[in-house]
Design a protein around this motif. Sequence first.
Motif, short mmCIF file in Angstrom:
data_model
loop_
_atom_site.label_atom_id
_atom_site.label_comp_id
_atom_site.label_asym_id
_atom_site.label_seq_id
_atom_site.Cartn_x
_atom_site.Cartn_y
_atom_site.Cartn_z
N TYR A 34 0.84 -1.20 0.00
CA TYR A 34 0.00 0.00 0.00
C TYR A 34 0.87 1.25 0.00
N GLU A 35 2.03 1.18 0.68
CA GLU A 35 2.95 2.31 0.70
C GLU A 35 3.47 2.62 -0.71
N GLU A 36 3.79 1.57 -1.47
CA GLU A 36 4.30 1.76 -2.83
C GLU A 36 3.23 2.36 -3.74
N ILE A 37 2.01 1.86 -3.60
CA ILE A 37 0.92 2.39 -4.43
C ILE A 37 0.66 3.85 -4.09
N ALA A 38 0.64 4.17 -2.79
CA ALA A 38 0.40 5.55 -2.36
C ALA A 38 1.49 6.47 -2.89
N ALA A 39 2.74 6.02 -2.82
CA ALA A 39 3.86 6.85 -3.32
C ALA A 39 3.72 7.09 -4.81
N GLY A 40 3.28 6.07 -5.55
CA GLY A 40 3.09 6.20 -6.98
C GLY A 40 1.99 7.19 -7.32
N VAL A 41 0.92 7.18 -6.53
CA VAL A 41 -0.17 8.13 -6.75
C VAL A 41 0.30 9.55 -6.48
N THR A 42 1.08 9.72 -5.42
CA THR A 42 1.60 11.05 -5.08
C THR A 42 2.47 11.59 -6.21
N ARG A 43 3.33 10.75 -6.76
CA ARG A 43 4.19 11.18 -7.86
C ARG A 43 3.39 11.54 -9.10
N ALA A 44 2.40 10.72 -9.43
CA ALA A 44 1.64 10.92 -10.67
C ALA A 44 0.71 12.12 -10.61
N GLY A 52 -2.46 4.77 4.35
CA GLY A 52 -3.67 4.41 5.09
C GLY A 52 -4.91 4.51 4.22
N TYR A 53 -4.96 5.56 3.41
CA TYR A 53 -6.10 5.73 2.49
C TYR A 53 -6.14 4.59 1.48
N ILE A 54 -4.98 4.23 0.92
CA ILE A 54 -4.94 3.15 -0.07
C ILE A 54 -5.39 1.84 0.55
N GLU A 55 -4.96 1.56 1.77
CA GLU A 55 -5.37 0.32 2.43
C GLU A 55 -6.89 0.29 2.64
N LYS A 56 -7.44 1.40 3.08
CA LYS A 56 -8.90 1.46 3.28
C LYS A 56 -9.64 1.30 1.96
N LEU A 57 -9.08 1.88 0.89
CA LEU A 57 -9.71 1.77 -0.43
C LEU A 57 -9.73 0.32 -0.90
N PHE A 58 -8.62 -0.38 -0.70
CA PHE A 58 -8.51 -1.76 -1.17
C PHE A 58 -9.22 -2.76 -0.26
N THR A 59 -9.63 -2.34 0.90
CA THR A 59 -10.32 -3.25 1.83
C THR A 59 -11.77 -2.84 2.05
N GLY A 60 -12.27 -1.92 1.21
CA GLY A 60 -13.69 -1.57 1.26
C GLY A 60 -14.11 -0.70 2.41
N GLN A 61 -13.18 0.04 3.01
CA GLN A 61 -13.52 0.91 4.14
C GLN A 61 -13.75 2.35 3.73
N VAL A 62 -13.67 2.63 2.43
CA VAL A 62 -13.93 3.98 1.91
C VAL A 62 -15.23 3.96 1.12
N ASP A 63 -16.16 4.83 1.47
CA ASP A 63 -17.47 4.84 0.82
C ASP A 63 -17.42 5.40 -0.60
N ARG A 64 -16.59 6.44 -0.79
CA ARG A 64 -16.55 7.11 -2.09
C ARG A 64 -15.35 6.65 -2.90
N ARG A 65 -15.55 6.54 -4.20
CA ARG A 65 -14.44 6.18 -5.07
C ARG A 65 -13.48 7.36 -5.20
N PRO A 66 -12.21 7.08 -5.48
CA PRO A 66 -11.26 8.18 -5.68
C PRO A 66 -11.61 8.96 -6.95
N ASP A 67 -11.13 10.20 -7.03
CA ASP A 67 -11.39 10.99 -8.22
C ASP A 67 -10.69 10.35 -9.42
N PRO A 68 -11.12 10.66 -10.65
CA PRO A 68 -10.58 10.00 -11.84
C PRO A 68 -9.05 10.03 -11.94
N GLU A 69 -8.45 11.16 -11.59
CA GLU A 69 -6.98 11.27 -11.71
C GLU A 69 -6.29 10.30 -10.75
#
Length: 245
Positions: A34-44, A52-69
């Motif tokens: 999750y740390e690697e994915i988060a770092a990649g999102v920050t760079r892009a 923490g956000y990425i982990e919650k997203l991948f485990t269904g703990q976030v109600d809203r989908r991330p923005d398109p970017e």
Amino acid sequence: MVDEGRGDPNGSFTQRLQNFRFTHRVSGVRMLTYEEIAAGVTRATGRRCGAGYIEKLFTGQVDRRPDPERLEAILVQLGRSTSDMEDRGDPHGTLGRRLQHLRYEYGQEHLGGKLPTLEQIAAHVRSYTKRTCTYKYIAQLLNDRDSQGLAMDKIEALADFFGVSAAFFFANNNSRADQERLAAQSELLGALEAWQEAFGDLQGVALRKPDAGRAPEPADLRRMAADIRASITSIQGQEGDPGDR
């Protein structure tokens, strides 16, 4: 049953993310952390994204989908694109999966690939049934979270919106329980319509509800329908008795 660690490429948003992460292994050995994915999102994106956000997203703990970017930045790291996240539903699945399939097909045919909004669907149901229906209720249906059972008139409204027969929602042997509930709901609606026709409105209707905390079963619905029709007969009999005038 789907292994939550492996996800499901045809499942929910979360299950698809899990599957993409599981199948896209670094050097064929390990999954991206999750740390690697988060770092990649920050760079892009140039915007900070926490693990923490990425982990919650991948485990269904976030109600809203991330923005398109941000979503695109996640998927690129997993060798996927946003088109892989399209939920096409399942014409042979649960009521919610069938409804999502109709929503996807409707978007492809009428809206250039864009899904009809939940409010558009809810508005049609309100217009068709003359009863309340919110976009939140449509969301519950799509996620198979309607524990009370879907009323017959709302099934017909959804079928009318998508241009299919109401039978589409219950068209296989795996849905006999749904068919039984649908038939019982139809009986209850018929009884209520008979009351309204006899007395002009639904005031005075008495329903024996099931125990608190328990959704009505088909037998409960049929009992309610029988009670209503018995009351109609009794009241009309009293009104027609000369001794009561």
